[in-house]
Design a protein around this motif. Sequence first.
Motif, short mmCIF file in Angstrom:
data_model
loop_
_atom_site.label_atom_id
_atom_site.label_comp_id
_atom_site.label_asym_id
_atom_site.label_seq_id
_atom_site.Cartn_x
_atom_site.Cartn_y
_atom_site.Cartn_z
N ARG A 102 0.83 -1.21 0.00
CA ARG A 102 0.00 0.00 0.00
C ARG A 102 0.87 1.26 0.00
NH1 ARG A 102 -5.21 -1.09 3.95
NH2 ARG A 102 -6.06 -2.83 2.76
N SER A 147 -4.10 9.48 3.32
CA SER A 147 -4.05 8.13 2.73
C SER A 147 -3.30 7.16 3.62
CB SER A 147 -3.40 8.17 1.35
OG SER A 147 -4.15 8.95 0.47
N HIS A 150 -5.53 6.49 6.80
CA HIS A 150 -6.80 5.78 6.61
C HIS A 150 -6.73 4.61 5.63
CE1 HIS A 150 -8.84 8.73 9.04
NE2 HIS A 150 -8.30 9.69 8.32
N PHE A 151 -5.57 4.39 5.01
CA PHE A 151 -5.45 3.29 4.05
C PHE A 151 -4.22 2.44 4.31
CE2 PHE A 151 -3.76 1.87 -0.15
CZ PHE A 151 -4.69 0.89 -0.41
N LYS A 154 -3.85 1.92 8.30
CA LYS A 154 -5.09 2.02 9.07
C LYS A 154 -5.14 0.95 10.16
CE LYS A 154 -8.34 -0.83 6.49
NZ LYS A 154 -9.61 -0.84 5.81
#
Length: 168
Positions: A102, A147, A150-151, A154
């Motif tokens: 990610r 990002s 929250h991504f 997270k």
Amino acid sequence: MRGLLLNVIDFFYPPFRSIMPLQTFRYAACGSFNTVLDITLYVISINFWFTEPVVHLGPIALKPHIAAFLAAFCVSFPVGFYFSRYLVFTESNLRGRIQLVRYFVLVLACIGLNYIFIKFFVEQMQLLPVLAKILTTVIVVTFSYLSQKHFTFKVKTIKLHHLEKPDL
């Protein structure tokens, strides 16, 4: 090492306590250090390592500025990931390899956003390149922080199934 780095970063936090949370301050500190590292490596690379008009890496031929970008990226990418994972977003419970993938996707997105926004601000909005870079940096850093929070790093919520109590 992690504890030492956190102590150094957190030492400078008190004056900023009223304007930002600790996590945001750590993100800004780590990101600033990594940016300076990246630029320093780029300058060293382009001025001392890649001095020929074309850099040959096996079958690949690169311009010096691209070779310098890639050399700096090879160092700043893992450093940035380490800082984000172990110093900023420490509460994340996602697996490390998921975070790494990610993070890589996010970095690629940020590179793309930098290109798009600078091109847009300079070529379409007719802004000075330095002003375009400043505006782009504000947009991309905000996008990157949100990002990552929250991504990329997270915190997965763990759902517990309701257990019924047996009748007594």
